[in-house]
Design a protein around this motif. Structure first.
Motif, mmCIF file in Angstrom:
data_model
loop_
_atom_site.group_PDB
_atom_site.id
_atom_site.type_symbol
_atom_site.label_atom_id
_atom_site.label_comp_id
_atom_site.label_asym_id
_atom_site.label_seq_id
_atom_site.Cartn_x
_atom_site.Cartn_y
_atom_site.Cartn_z
ATOM 1 N N UNK A 287 0.838 -1.202 0.000
ATOM 2 C CA UNK A 287 0.000 0.000 0.000
ATOM 3 C C UNK A 287 0.872 1.251 0.000
ATOM 4 N N UNK A 288 1.949 1.208 0.794
ATOM 5 C CA UNK A 288 2.882 2.333 0.791
ATOM 6 C C UNK A 288 3.460 2.529 -0.609
ATOM 7 N N UNK B 281 2.169 9.292 -0.489
ATOM 8 C CA UNK B 281 2.685 8.746 0.767
ATOM 9 C C UNK B 281 3.104 9.898 1.678
ATOM 10 N N UNK B 282 2.836 9.769 2.963
ATOM 11 C CA UNK B 282 3.113 10.819 3.956
ATOM 12 C C UNK B 282 2.265 12.057 3.758
ATOM 13 N N UNK C 20 -1.984 5.681 10.804
ATOM 14 C CA UNK C 20 -1.085 6.851 10.842
ATOM 15 C C UNK C 20 0.373 6.451 11.070
ATOM 16 N N UNK C 21 0.600 5.403 11.869
ATOM 17 C CA UNK C 21 1.976 4.958 12.127
ATOM 18 C C UNK C 21 2.677 4.580 10.827
ATOM 19 N N UNK C 22 1.967 3.882 9.950
ATOM 20 C CA UNK C 22 2.574 3.434 8.701
ATOM 21 C C UNK C 22 2.529 4.506 7.612
ATOM 22 N N UNK D 45 -10.261 -0.424 -4.905
ATOM 23 C CA UNK D 45 -9.376 -1.225 -5.764
ATOM 24 C C UNK D 45 -7.924 -0.736 -5.634
ATOM 25 N N UNK D 46 -7.738 0.597 -5.716
ATOM 26 C CA UNK D 46 -6.375 1.133 -5.726
ATOM 27 C C UNK D 46 -5.683 0.954 -4.376
ATOM 28 N N UNK D 47 -6.397 1.181 -3.275
ATOM 29 C CA UNK D 47 -5.740 1.207 -1.971
ATOM 30 C C UNK D 47 -5.847 -0.125 -1.242
#
Lengths: 276, 288
Positions: free
Chosen positions: A125-126, A135-136, A213-215, B22-24
Motif C-alpha cells: 500500500x505504501x 505517501x506521507x 497513521x503509524x505506517x 481497488x487502488x488502496x
C-alpha cells in the motif's frame, strides 16, 4: 433468601464490580494527571497534595514545539475528511448494490466482504501511495481510512436500504426523476439514521486509529494524537503525570461523544452487527 | 424497463468507492503475493523465490509470532464469547441498573487502544503498579504481569478482553432480545428453571449472536497490533510478538520483502482459518 433480595444482591455486586474494573482505572488516570512528577511516580490512588492539572496540561501542550496542537488539528482534519468521503461514496455504493441485481452482484459482494476479513497488505500500500505521490500526505491517509472503512459502512447502508420500499423509487421515476436526483433528493435523506450511526462509530474508530497513521503518515510534523501519545510514552517515562495528562486529553473527544450519543451508539452497534 | 433500471441504478454510483477500494486495498493485496517473493527496497526488487518464507519459519524469533497470534486470537475469542454471553444474559434480565451497567461496560470500546495499553501497563508494574500493590495488601504476591515471558501474552490478552467485551455484550443483548417471548412462556408451562432457560433457550437461540462474536473477535485477535505494541512492543524477548508486530519490526528494519511475506502469512492464516469458520458457522445457523 427470597428472589427480590437475591436480585438486589446481584445488582449491588455488579455495580461494585464496575467500580473496581472500570471506575478505578479511570480515576487512576485522572488523579495521576493532577499530581506533580514525584507524587505520580508512586502510581497510587492517593489524592494529590496539591493540584497540578493545569500546569501539566500546559507542559504537555507545549512539549516538542506544540506538537499536541498540531496533532489535534491533524486528527480532526483526518476524521472529518474521511467521514465525509466515506458517507458519500458508501451511501451511493450501498444504494446501487442493494437495488441492482445482475451477474456481477455476487462478485461485488464477495469483494466487499473479503475487505472485512483480509488484513491490508501494508508495504505494498505504501508502494502504491508512493508511486502516485501521496505517501506521507493527509490525502493518502484519508484514502487509506476510506478504503479500509468502506466494507463495513457499505454493509450497513445496504442493510438499511433494503428497508426502504422500492415503491418510493418507482414513484420518483414516474415523476421523472433520473438516477442522480433520485439518489440525492430522495434516498440520501432517508438514509439519515444509518448515516448518524456511521458518523459516530467511524469517527471514534478513525480518531483512535494508531496503526494506519503509524505506517502511512510518519514524521513529527504529521503526527496524529494517538502517535503523540505513543511518542511521549518513551519521552515521559520518568514523568508519568504528563503521560497521564496526555492520556486524559486525547480521551476527552471520544468521552464527550460517548456522553452525547451513548444510546445511539449502542443501538446502532446492535442493529449493524446482528444483521451483517 | 431494463434501460430505466440501468439508468436509475447505474454502476456509476459505485465508481468512486470502487476506485479507492481497488487502488488502496485490492491492488496492494494482490501485489503482496509478488513482493513477498522479492528482496525489495520500494524502488527496486530482486526475485528470490520462497526465501522470505523460509527465513520466516526458520528464525525462532519470527516463528514465535505465528504461535502467539493463534494463541492470542483463541484466548481473546473464547473469553469474549463466554463473558459476553453471561453479561448479555445478566443485562437483559429484569434489573434496575441496566442502563448504567450497559453504558459502563461499553465505554472502553470507545477509548483509544494506545491509552488503554499505556494505562494498564502502568497498573501492571511489578512492584509499584496498582494491581500488585492491592494484591500485596491482601497478602498475595502478584506476578510480574508483563515482565514474565510465560505470562505477558496472557496479560495483554486480558486487557484486550477488558476493552472489547462490551462490544460482544452489546451483540449478545441484541441477540437475546430478539428471542420470541413464546419460548420462555412454553418453558414456564413445562416448569423449567433458570438453568433450563439458559441452556435450552438462550444459548441455542442466540446462536447468530455467538457466530458474530466468534468471527469478529477471532479475526480481530489474529490481526491485532496496537495493544501489544503499546504494552510490550513484543517483549520480553519475543514472547508477545504477533504476526502484525513482526511485520512492523521488519518494516522498520527496511526488510520490505520480509514484512510483505509476513503480510501474506497473515493473509493465509486469516483466509484458511476464518473463512472456513465463517462458512461452518453460517451453515449451522441455516440448519437451525
Amino acid at each position: 433468601m427470597n428472589k427480590g433480595a437475591r436480585s438486589w444482591g446481584a445488582e449491588i455486586a455488579a455495580v461494585g464490580m464496575t467500580v473496581i474494573l472500570f471506575w478505578i482505572p479511570f480515576y487512576f488516570i485522572i488523579v495521576n494527571a493532577m499530581k506533580n512528577t514525584k507524587e505520580s511516580s508512586l502510581l497510587n490512588l492517593a489524592w494529590p497534595s496539591s493540584i497540578h492539572l493545569w500546569d501539566n496540561i500546559k507542559q504537555v501542550v507545549a512539549a516538542r514545539d506544540y506538537m499536541l496542537l498540531r496533532a489535534f488539528y491533524n486528527s480532526t482534519v483526518l476524521t472529518v475528511l474521511s467521514i465525509l468521503v466515506l458517507v458519500f461514496i458508501c451511501a451511493m455504493a450501498g444504494y446501487v448494490m442493494q437495488r441492482r441485481t445482475d451477474k456481477a452482484t455476487p462478485w461485488i459482494n464477495f469483494l466487499v466482504l473479503s475487505g472485512l476479513i483480509i488484513p491490508p497488505a501494508i508495504v505494498p500500500t505504501i508502494w502504491v501511495l508512493e508511486s502516485v505521490g501521496l505517501f506521507k500526505t493527509m490525502t493518502g491517509l484519508v484514502l487509506v481510512e476510506v478504503a479500509l472503512g468502506f466494507p463495513f459502512c457499505v454493509l450497513l447502508y445496504k442493510g438499511f436500504m433494503s428497508a426502504i420500499p422500492r415503491e418510493i423509487d418507482e414513484a420518483a421515476i414516474v415523476d421523472g426523476c433520473s438516477g442522480v436526483t433520485l439518489f440525492f433528493r430522495i434516498i440520501l435523506p432517508l438514509l439519515q439514521p444509518v448515516t448518524a450511526t456511521i458518523i459516530v462509530t467511524s469517527s471514534v474508530g478513525i480518531f483512535n486509529d494508531f496503526t494506519n497513521p503509524l505506517y502511512f503518515f510518519p514524521g513529527s510534523k504529521n503526527a496524529t494524537v494517538q502517535l503523540t501519545l505513543y511518542n511521549f510514552s518513551s519521552q515521559y517515562v520518568t514523568q508519568w503525570n504528563l503521560l497521564f495528562t496526555n492520556i486524559l486529553l486525547i480521551t476527552l473527544p471520544p468521552l464527550l461523544l460517548f456522553i452525547f450519543f451513548n444510546k445511539k451508539i449502542v443501538a446502532g452497534m446492535t442493529a449493524g452487527s446482528v444483521k451483517g | 424497463m431494463t434501460t430505466i433500471l440501468k439508468r436509475t441504478y447505474s454502476y456509476y454510483f459505485l465508481l468512486p468507492a470502487a476506485l479507492i477500494y481497488i487502488a488502496i486495498f485490492l491492488v496492494p493485496t494482490l501485489m503482496s503475493f509478488f513482493f513477498s517473493l522479492t528482496r525489495w527496497s520500494l524502488i527496486e526488487w530482486k526475485f528470490i523465490g520462497l526465501e522470505n518464507f523460509i527465513t520466516f519459519f526458520e528464525e525462532p524469533s519470527l516463528r514465535i509470532g505465528f504461535k502467539n497470534t493463534l494463541l492470542y486470537a483463541v484466548i481473546t475469542c473464547v473469553l469474549k464469547v463466554v463473558l459476553g454471553l453471561l453479561l448479555g444474559v445478566f443485562l437483559t434480565s429484569k434489573i434496575r441498573t441496566k442502563g448504567y451497567l450497559r453504558s459502563v461496560i461499553f465505554f472502553p470500546t470507545l477509548v483509544s487502544t494506545i491509552a488503554v495499553g499505556l494505562a494498564f501497563s502502568m497498573m501492571m508494574h511489578p512492584t509499584q503498579g496498582l494491581i500488585n500493590t492491592t494484591l500485596a495488601k491482601l497478602g498475595i504476591a502478584g506476578p510480574d504481569w508483563l515482565g514474565n515471558p510465560d505470562l505477558a501474552l496472557i496479560s495483554v490478552a486480558l486487557v484486550d478482553v477488558w476493552k472489547g467485551v462490551g462490544f460482544a455484550t452489546v451483540i449478545y443483548i441484541a441477540g437475546i432480545l430478539s428471542i420470541p417471548e413464546e419460548y420462555y412462556e412454553a418453558l414456564q408451562i413445562d416448569g423449567g428453571g433458570a438453568l433450563h432457560k439458559f441452556w435450552n433457550i438462550i444459548v441455542p437461540l442466540s446462536r447468530p449472536a455467538t457466530n458474530s462474536v466468534i468471527i469478529l473477535s477471532f479475526i480481530g485477535g489474529l490481526r491485532s497490533f496496537d495493544l501489544v505494541w503499546a504494552m510490550t512492543k513484543g517483549g520480553p524477548g519475543f514472547s508477545t510478538d504477533l504476526i502484525a508486530s513482526i511485520i512492523y519490526k521488519q518494516y522498520q528494519g527496511g526488510f520490505y520483502g520480509l514484512a510483505t511475506a509476513g503480510n501474506v502469512i497473515l493473509f493465509l492464516v486469516v483466509t484458511l482459518l476464518a473463512f472456513p469458520l465463517y462458512m461452518y458457522l453460517n451453515r449451522k445457523e441455516a440448519e437451525l
